[in-house]
Design a protein around this motif. Structure first.
Motif, short mmCIF file in Angstrom:
data_model
loop_
_atom_site.label_atom_id
_atom_site.label_comp_id
_atom_site.label_asym_id
_atom_site.label_seq_id
_atom_site.Cartn_x
_atom_site.Cartn_y
_atom_site.Cartn_z
N VAL A 322 0.82 -1.22 0.00
CA VAL A 322 0.00 0.00 0.00
C VAL A 322 0.85 1.28 0.00
O VAL A 322 0.50 2.26 -0.64
CB VAL A 322 -0.94 0.01 1.23
CG1 VAL A 322 -1.78 1.28 1.25
CG2 VAL A 322 -1.81 -1.22 1.25
N LEU A 323 1.98 1.23 0.69
CA LEU A 323 2.78 2.44 0.89
C LEU A 323 4.16 2.33 0.24
O LEU A 323 4.65 1.23 -0.01
CB LEU A 323 2.97 2.70 2.40
CG LEU A 323 1.72 2.92 3.24
CD1 LEU A 323 2.09 2.99 4.71
CD2 LEU A 323 0.99 4.19 2.81
N LYS A 324 4.76 3.50 0.03
CA LYS A 324 6.17 3.54 -0.40
C LYS A 324 6.86 4.67 0.35
O LYS A 324 6.22 5.66 0.75
CB LYS A 324 6.27 3.76 -1.91
CG LYS A 324 5.68 5.05 -2.44
CD LYS A 324 5.88 5.11 -3.95
CE LYS A 324 5.34 6.43 -4.52
NZ LYS A 324 3.87 6.51 -4.41
N GLU A 325 8.15 4.52 0.58
CA GLU A 325 8.92 5.53 1.31
C GLU A 325 8.92 6.87 0.57
O GLU A 325 9.05 6.91 -0.65
CB GLU A 325 10.36 5.05 1.53
CG GLU A 325 10.46 3.88 2.48
CD GLU A 325 11.89 3.44 2.74
OE1 GLU A 325 12.81 4.04 2.14
OE2 GLU A 325 12.08 2.49 3.53
N GLY A 326 8.74 7.94 1.32
CA GLY A 326 8.69 9.28 0.74
C GLY A 326 7.27 9.74 0.44
O GLY A 326 7.05 10.90 0.12
N GLU A 327 6.31 8.85 0.56
CA GLU A 327 4.91 9.18 0.25
C GLU A 327 4.32 10.06 1.35
O GLU A 327 4.57 9.86 2.54
CB GLU A 327 4.11 7.89 0.12
CG GLU A 327 2.64 8.10 -0.23
CD GLU A 327 1.90 6.77 -0.35
OE1 GLU A 327 0.67 6.81 -0.49
OE2 GLU A 327 2.56 5.71 -0.31
N GLU A 328 3.53 11.04 0.93
CA GLU A 328 2.82 11.90 1.88
C GLU A 328 1.49 11.24 2.23
O GLU A 328 0.74 10.81 1.36
CB GLU A 328 2.55 13.28 1.27
CG GLU A 328 3.81 14.07 0.93
CD GLU A 328 4.56 14.52 2.17
OE1 GLU A 328 3.89 14.87 3.16
OE2 GLU A 328 5.80 14.51 2.15
N VAL A 329 1.20 11.15 3.54
CA VAL A 329 -0.03 10.50 4.00
C VAL A 329 -0.68 11.31 5.11
O VAL A 329 0.00 12.09 5.80
CB VAL A 329 0.25 9.07 4.51
CG1 VAL A 329 0.67 8.16 3.37
CG2 VAL A 329 1.29 9.08 5.61
N SER A 330 -2.00 11.13 5.27
CA SER A 330 -2.72 11.71 6.40
C SER A 330 -2.83 10.64 7.47
O SER A 330 -3.19 9.49 7.17
CB SER A 330 -4.12 12.18 5.98
OG SER A 330 -4.03 13.26 5.09
#
Length: 393
Positions: A322-330
């Protein structure tokens, strides 16, 4: 023959008992442009040529001597036939000067010297002999123009002395460096690890900043500039900045001081207590993915853990699905313990809340539409019929 030998002896002894190389004390009786007359108490005055007045070149005798002045001179030549006695002030001054300079050179004594002239390559002083201060020994810093040094008095020490070559080399820089070393030791003795003082940024390098803390430079390593990552010190600081620094370590033997700017600032977790609370929804950046979840940075130096169960509202095997490093998330803050520097976060709850809000909006829009439709006498059956017609067409 005996008479000639007697005359020769009388000539060597000098007229009226005066001898060559004899030291006499006299008074300046007259000053001309190129010579002076010196009353030494004999039937005629001694003649002091301009070349024998000073060890330095002078334009006119009046620049150095005035009538009535008492001076000491040395007899350097006698002329019986012309009744002339040639004397030298320079020879007396030089003899005294060499003895004094030898003592000062040996002891390293610091003394005052007045600048007589500036020449190519440095400054000249009159010490009874000609003294020279090379340009590189005038100041600790580079000096481009020496014209305003003439007439100034500088503290100097002898760094080279050679009577045979008539060489006297002086240094003002050496005096300044000695003073700086003493000041440095004084400051080093006063500095205490753990104390916070004000300093001035002197120089920036790729690995940190040198800060003056009272005449001594200490190093603020790049890792000690700020709590957040700093790529280059120049991104944060500039020369001349006043900064508070904490003394981390003082090495008196090697004259090294380790300083920290960030240690004087609120730590990231200390600041976080003012910026965050449980239940807040904040923006963050995925910094690291691990098998059990993801670490998300919500402020410089503040990271929280999103457990794998809180990443998505569906089952996932690994966070990188679902995620990758550097991704902006809430993320939503579920738990916050600044003392232990721990924070629990959830992406799933933010998504669930977002889904709930979207559902509420859809229901509200549907209800509003129903209300409008009923007001126009349109039934649900009518609306369904309209939809079926559209579908068939």
């Amino acid at each position: 023959m005996v008479e000639e030998n007697q005359n020769e002896m009388n000539g060597q002894q000098g007229l009226d008992g005066v001898e060559v190389n004899q030291l006499l004390t006299g008074t300046v009786s007259r000053v001309d442009e190129k010579q002076a007359l010196i009353d030494v108490g004999y039937k005629y005055d001694g003649i002091l040529p301009i070349s024998e007045v000073s060890s330095l070149h002078i334009e006119k005798v009046a620049d150095v001597l005035s009538e009535g002045q008492e001076i000491q001179v040395k007899v350097i030549r006698l002329d019986q036939e012309k009744d002339e006695m040639i004397v030298s002030k320079r020879a007396v001054d030089a003899e005294k000067a060499w003895d004094e300079l030898a003592g000062k050179f040996e002891s390293g004594e610091v003394f005052e010297a007045t600048i007589a002239d500036n020449v190519k390559g440095g400054l000249v002083v009159d010490l009874g002999v000609r003294g020279f201060i090379p340009a590189s020994h005038v100041e600790r810093h580079f000096v481009e123009d020496f014209s305003d040094y003439k007439g100034r008095t500088l503290s100097v020490k002898v760094i080279e002395l050679d009577k045979e070559k008539n060489k006297v080399i002086l240094s003002h820089r050496a005096v300044l460096e000695d003073e700086a070393d003493k000041q440095k030791q004084t400051v080093l003795d006063k500095l205490e690890p753990g104390s916070v003082i004000e300093g001035t940024v002197q120089r920036l390098t790729d690995f940190g900043a040198f800060v003056d803390v009272g005449g001594v430079d200490g190093l603020v390593h790049i890792s000690e500039i700020a709590w957040n990552h700093v790529d280059k010190p120049s991104d944060v600081l500039k020369e001349g900045d006043k900064v508070n620094v904490k003394i981390l370590k003082v090495d008196k033997e090697n004259e090294r001081i380790s300083l920290s700017i960030k240690a004087t600032l609120p730590g990231p977790w200390e600041q976080a207590t003012q910026d965050f609370k449980i239940g807040d929804v904040v923006q963050g950046t995925v910094k690291r993915l691990v098998s059990f979840g993801a670490f998300v940075e919500v402020a410089p130096g503040v990271e929280g853990l999103v457990h794998i169960s809180q990443i998505a509202n569906r089952h996932i095997g690994t966070p990188d699905e679902v995620l990758k490093e550097g991704e902006e998330v809430s993320v939503k803050i579920l738990d916050f313990n600044p003392e232990e520097e721990r924070m629990s976060l959830s992406i799933r709850e933010v998504q669930d809340e977002k889904q709930k809000q979207e559902t509420k909006k859809e229901v509200a829009a549907y209800q509003a539409e129903e209300s409008n439709a009923n007001g126009m006498g349109v039934t649900i059956g009518d609306r369904m019929g309209d939809l079926l017609k559209k579908f068939k067409s």
